[in-house]
Design a protein around this motif. Structure first.
Motif, short mmCIF file in Angstrom:
data_model
loop_
_atom_site.label_atom_id
_atom_site.label_comp_id
_atom_site.label_asym_id
_atom_site.label_seq_id
_atom_site.Cartn_x
_atom_site.Cartn_y
_atom_site.Cartn_z
N LYS A 1 0.84 -1.21 0.00
CA LYS A 1 0.00 0.00 0.00
C LYS A 1 0.87 1.26 0.00
O LYS A 1 0.61 2.23 0.71
N LYS A 2 1.94 1.18 -0.82
CA LYS A 2 2.86 2.30 -1.04
C LYS A 2 3.67 2.68 0.20
O LYS A 2 4.26 3.76 0.27
N ARG A 3 3.70 1.76 1.20
CA ARG A 3 4.52 1.97 2.39
C ARG A 3 5.71 1.01 2.32
O ARG A 3 5.56 -0.16 1.99
N ILE A 4 6.89 1.52 2.66
CA ILE A 4 8.13 0.74 2.54
C ILE A 4 8.53 0.15 3.89
O ILE A 4 8.54 0.84 4.90
N THR A 5 8.87 -1.14 3.88
CA THR A 5 9.37 -1.81 5.07
C THR A 5 10.69 -2.50 4.72
O THR A 5 10.79 -3.16 3.70
N VAL A 6 11.69 -2.32 5.58
CA VAL A 6 12.97 -3.00 5.39
C VAL A 6 12.81 -4.46 5.80
O VAL A 6 12.36 -4.76 6.89
N ALA A 7 13.18 -5.37 4.88
CA ALA A 7 12.95 -6.79 5.11
C ALA A 7 14.19 -7.54 5.59
O ALA A 7 14.08 -8.58 6.25
N CYS A 8 15.39 -7.05 5.24
CA CYS A 8 16.60 -7.76 5.65
C CYS A 8 17.80 -6.82 5.62
O CYS A 8 17.68 -5.65 5.25
N ASP A 9 18.96 -7.35 6.02
CA ASP A 9 20.17 -6.55 6.06
C ASP A 9 20.64 -6.20 4.65
O ASP A 9 20.32 -6.89 3.68
N TYR B 1 19.28 3.26 2.79
CA TYR B 1 18.85 2.08 3.56
C TYR B 1 18.66 2.46 5.03
O TYR B 1 17.66 2.09 5.66
N ALA B 2 19.62 3.21 5.60
CA ALA B 2 19.52 3.63 7.00
C ALA B 2 18.31 4.54 7.21
O ALA B 2 17.61 4.44 8.23
N TYR B 3 18.06 5.39 6.26
CA TYR B 3 16.89 6.28 6.30
C TYR B 3 15.60 5.48 6.34
O TYR B 3 14.69 5.76 7.13
N LEU B 4 15.50 4.46 5.50
CA LEU B 4 14.29 3.64 5.45
C LEU B 4 14.14 2.75 6.68
O LEU B 4 13.02 2.41 7.07
N LYS B 5 15.25 2.40 7.29
CA LYS B 5 15.22 1.52 8.46
C LYS B 5 14.77 2.26 9.72
O LYS B 5 14.32 1.64 10.69
N GLU B 6 14.89 3.59 9.71
CA GLU B 6 14.50 4.39 10.87
C GLU B 6 13.04 4.16 11.24
O GLU B 6 12.69 4.02 12.41
N LYS B 7 12.19 4.14 10.21
CA LYS B 7 10.76 3.93 10.41
C LYS B 7 10.09 3.67 9.07
O LYS B 7 10.69 3.91 8.02
N THR B 8 8.89 3.16 9.10
CA THR B 8 8.16 2.91 7.86
C THR B 8 7.83 4.24 7.19
O THR B 8 7.32 5.16 7.83
N ARG B 9 8.13 4.33 5.91
CA ARG B 9 7.89 5.56 5.17
C ARG B 9 7.15 5.24 3.87
O ARG B 9 7.26 4.14 3.34
N SER B 10 6.47 6.23 3.34
CA SER B 10 5.81 6.04 2.05
C SER B 10 6.82 6.23 0.93
O SER B 10 7.86 6.88 1.11
N VAL B 11 6.53 5.67 -0.23
CA VAL B 11 7.42 5.82 -1.37
C VAL B 11 7.52 7.29 -1.77
O VAL B 11 8.61 7.80 -2.05
N SER B 12 6.40 7.99 -1.77
CA SER B 12 6.41 9.40 -2.16
C SER B 12 7.25 10.24 -1.20
O SER B 12 7.96 11.15 -1.62
N ARG B 13 7.20 9.93 0.10
CA ARG B 13 8.01 10.66 1.08
C ARG B 13 9.49 10.42 0.85
O ARG B 13 10.30 11.35 0.87
N MET B 14 9.86 9.17 0.62
CA MET B 14 11.26 8.84 0.34
C MET B 14 11.75 9.57 -0.90
O MET B 14 12.83 10.18 -0.89
N MET B 15 10.95 9.53 -1.96
CA MET B 15 11.35 10.16 -3.21
C MET B 15 11.54 11.66 -3.03
O MET B 15 12.51 12.25 -3.51
N THR B 16 10.62 12.30 -2.33
CA THR B 16 10.70 13.74 -2.12
C THR B 16 11.86 14.10 -1.22
O THR B 16 12.61 15.05 -1.49
#
Length: 216
Positions: free
Chosen positions: A51-59, A71-86
């Protein structure tokens, strides 16, 4: 040549002769690099998207260590794809990401390091001509044959096209061939997931550019 990640190959081809992201295409190119990093993580199953939310699955594996900042940015917390891109395409996070990817290319001998900036204090990365030409030969061979092209090449060429960085490498005829192959790929039921992702990448890049251009 041994193929590298999508993000490494994208940056190698996007850097201009002076070692910079082309100023006239900076916003588009930054959006494309962010999307390339995202697709590296997704295709290698490092992240999942629901549902357009990103979750880190492995190392993060060593061969993708150049993606450590995002990768570290995404691992901090669940983020949307649009938020990451922006956050990356239009923010200050892009510089350390380019540095990590640039250093990884320098280690492989695919770029040389130089000095840039007003006072020569900025590290720049100059693409090696042989590395660039060898990659282009492989890309062009794949781009005209649906049976040969991989998800990796499809994403890479699409992002170069979408960010206005393809015309300098593909002739008009080659661009038409690529469009035909992409159309065939998207019609193939076996490529349903890839086709959907390409359409979403297209939408995200358009939204990001619209957002960025509002503040220029």
């Amino acid at each position: 040549m041994d193929r590298k990640s999508i993000s490494q190959e994208y940056l190698l081809l996007v850097l201009d002769k002076n070692g910079y992201i082309p100023p006239m295409r900076r916003e588009e190119s930054n959006a494309g690099l962010t999307a390339a990093c995202f697709m590296d993580l997704l295709l290698n199953e490092i992240i999942t998207v629901d549902k357009k939310r990103i979750t880190v699955a492995c190392d993060l594996p060593q061969e993708l260590a150049h993606l450590t900042p995002i990768y570290a940015y995404l691992k901090e917390k669940t983020r949307s794809v649009s938020r990451m891109m922006t956050d990356y395409a239009a923010g200050i996070r892009m510089k350390p990401l380019i540095t990590e990817i640039g250093e990884s290319l320098a280690t492989e001998g695919m770029v040389s390091k130089g000095e840039g900036g007003l006072f020569g204090t900025k590290v720049i990365y100059l693409s090696e001509k042989d590395s660039k030409e060898e990659l282009l030969d492989q890309m062009k061979s794949a781009a005209v044959d649906k049976s040969k092209i991989t998800a990796h090449d499809t994403v890479l060429i699409f992002l170069l096209q979408k960010t206005k960085n393809l015309k300098q490498y593909f002739s008009k005829y080659e661009q038409e061939q690529w469009k035909a192959v992409l159309k065939a790929i998207k019609k193939d039921p076996q490529n349903k997931q890839l086709s959907k992702m390409i359409d979403e990448l297209n939408d995200w890049i358009i939204i990001i550019l619209a957002t960025v251009l509002m503040y220029i």
